[in-house]
Design a protein around this motif. Structure first.
Motif, PDB file in Angstrom:
ATOM      1  N   ILE A  28      -5.295   5.741   1.895  1.00 13.84           N
ATOM      2  CA  ILE A  28      -4.311   4.711   2.266  1.00 13.84           C
ATOM      3  C   ILE A  28      -4.842   3.323   1.938  1.00 13.84           C
ATOM      4  CG2 ILE A  28      -3.125   3.643   4.231  1.00 13.84           C
ATOM      5  CD1 ILE A  28      -2.866   6.561   5.350  1.00 13.84           C
ATOM      6  N   ASP A  29      -6.099   3.065   2.253  1.00 13.34           N
ATOM      7  CA  ASP A  29      -6.690   1.758   1.940  1.00 13.34           C
ATOM      8  C   ASP A  29      -6.685   1.487   0.440  1.00 13.34           C
ATOM      9  OD1 ASP A  29      -7.160   1.325   4.640  1.00 13.34           O
ATOM     10  OD2 ASP A  29      -9.316   1.760   4.520  1.00 13.34           O
ATOM     11  N   ARG A  30      -6.916   2.517  -0.357  1.00  9.20           N
ATOM     12  CA  ARG A  30      -6.991   2.375  -1.814  1.00  9.20           C
ATOM     13  C   ARG A  30      -5.619   2.149  -2.439  1.00  9.20           C
ATOM     14  NH1 ARG A  30      -9.057   7.305  -3.338  1.00  9.20           N
ATOM     15  NH2 ARG A  30     -11.038   6.585  -2.523  1.00  9.20           N
ATOM     16  N   SER A  74       2.758   4.104   6.288  1.00 16.19           N
ATOM     17  CA  SER A  74       1.331   3.795   6.184  1.00 16.19           C
ATOM     18  C   SER A  74       0.988   3.148   4.859  1.00 16.19           C
ATOM     19  CB  SER A  74       0.498   5.071   6.350  1.00 16.19           C
ATOM     20  OG  SER A  74       0.678   5.618   7.628  1.00 16.19           O
ATOM     21  N   LEU A  75       1.656   3.570   3.785  1.00 20.74           N
ATOM     22  CA  LEU A  75       1.373   3.019   2.462  1.00 20.74           C
ATOM     23  C   LEU A  75       2.119   1.705   2.199  1.00 20.74           C
ATOM     24  CD1 LEU A  75       1.267   6.305   0.390  1.00 20.74           C
ATOM     25  CD2 LEU A  75      -0.631   4.714   0.769  1.00 20.74           C
ATOM     26  N   ARG A  76       2.963   1.277   3.087  1.00 21.29           N
ATOM     27  CA  ARG A  76       3.667  -0.002   2.941  1.00 21.29           C
ATOM     28  C   ARG A  76       2.929  -1.136   3.622  1.00 21.29           C
ATOM     29  NH1 ARG A  76       7.438   0.995  -1.059  1.00 21.29           N
ATOM     30  NH2 ARG A  76       8.255   3.077  -0.653  1.00 21.29           N
ATOM     31  N   LYS A  77       2.010  -0.820   4.503  1.00 19.26           N
ATOM     32  CA  LYS A  77       1.270  -1.843   5.241  1.00 19.26           C
ATOM     33  C   LYS A  77       0.226  -2.482   4.337  1.00 19.26           C
ATOM     34  CE  LYS A  77       1.721   0.515   9.626  1.00 19.26           C
ATOM     35  NZ  LYS A  77       1.030   1.270  10.663  1.00 19.26           N
ATOM     36  N   GLU A  78      -0.001  -3.731   4.578  1.00 21.40           N
ATOM     37  CA  GLU A  78      -1.035  -4.438   3.802  1.00 21.40           C
ATOM     38  C   GLU A  78      -2.332  -4.466   4.561  1.00 21.40           C
ATOM     39  OE1 GLU A  78      -0.014  -7.996   1.808  1.00 21.40           O
ATOM     40  OE2 GLU A  78       2.077  -7.474   1.809  1.00 21.40           O
TER      41      GLU A  78
END
Length: 78
Positions: A28-30, A74-78
């Motif tokens: 997710i961070d990547r 989760s993948l939309r959060k910065e």
């Protein structure tokens, strides 16, 4: 119709990805954030099979839909 609950880690297993908490966080961070105008299955981080699975889960409101929504958020959060 009742949908079975799938843990977040099980979705990663289904996608053929490492499913331990640290690996999920690294993924997710990547790959976050995915641009709002990009549909989750169209994100560059998926191979063809993964994208198709995600597309079907969303379009068919499959039993995976709720956890796929969690992944999308989760993948939309910065």
């Amino acid at each position: 119709m009742e949908h079975p609950d799938h843990p977040f880690s099980e979705l990663f297993e289904q996608l053929g990805l490492a499913s331990d908490p640290d690996s999920i966080k690294r993924f997710i961070d990547r790959h976050a954030p995915i641009p709002e105008e990009t549909a989750l299955p169209d994100a560059a981080c998926w191979n063809e099979g993964q994208a198709e699975f995600l597309r079907e889960a969303i379009e068919e409101d499959a039993d995976w839909a709720e956890v796929v929504d969690h992944l999308n958020a989760s993948l939309r959060k910065e």
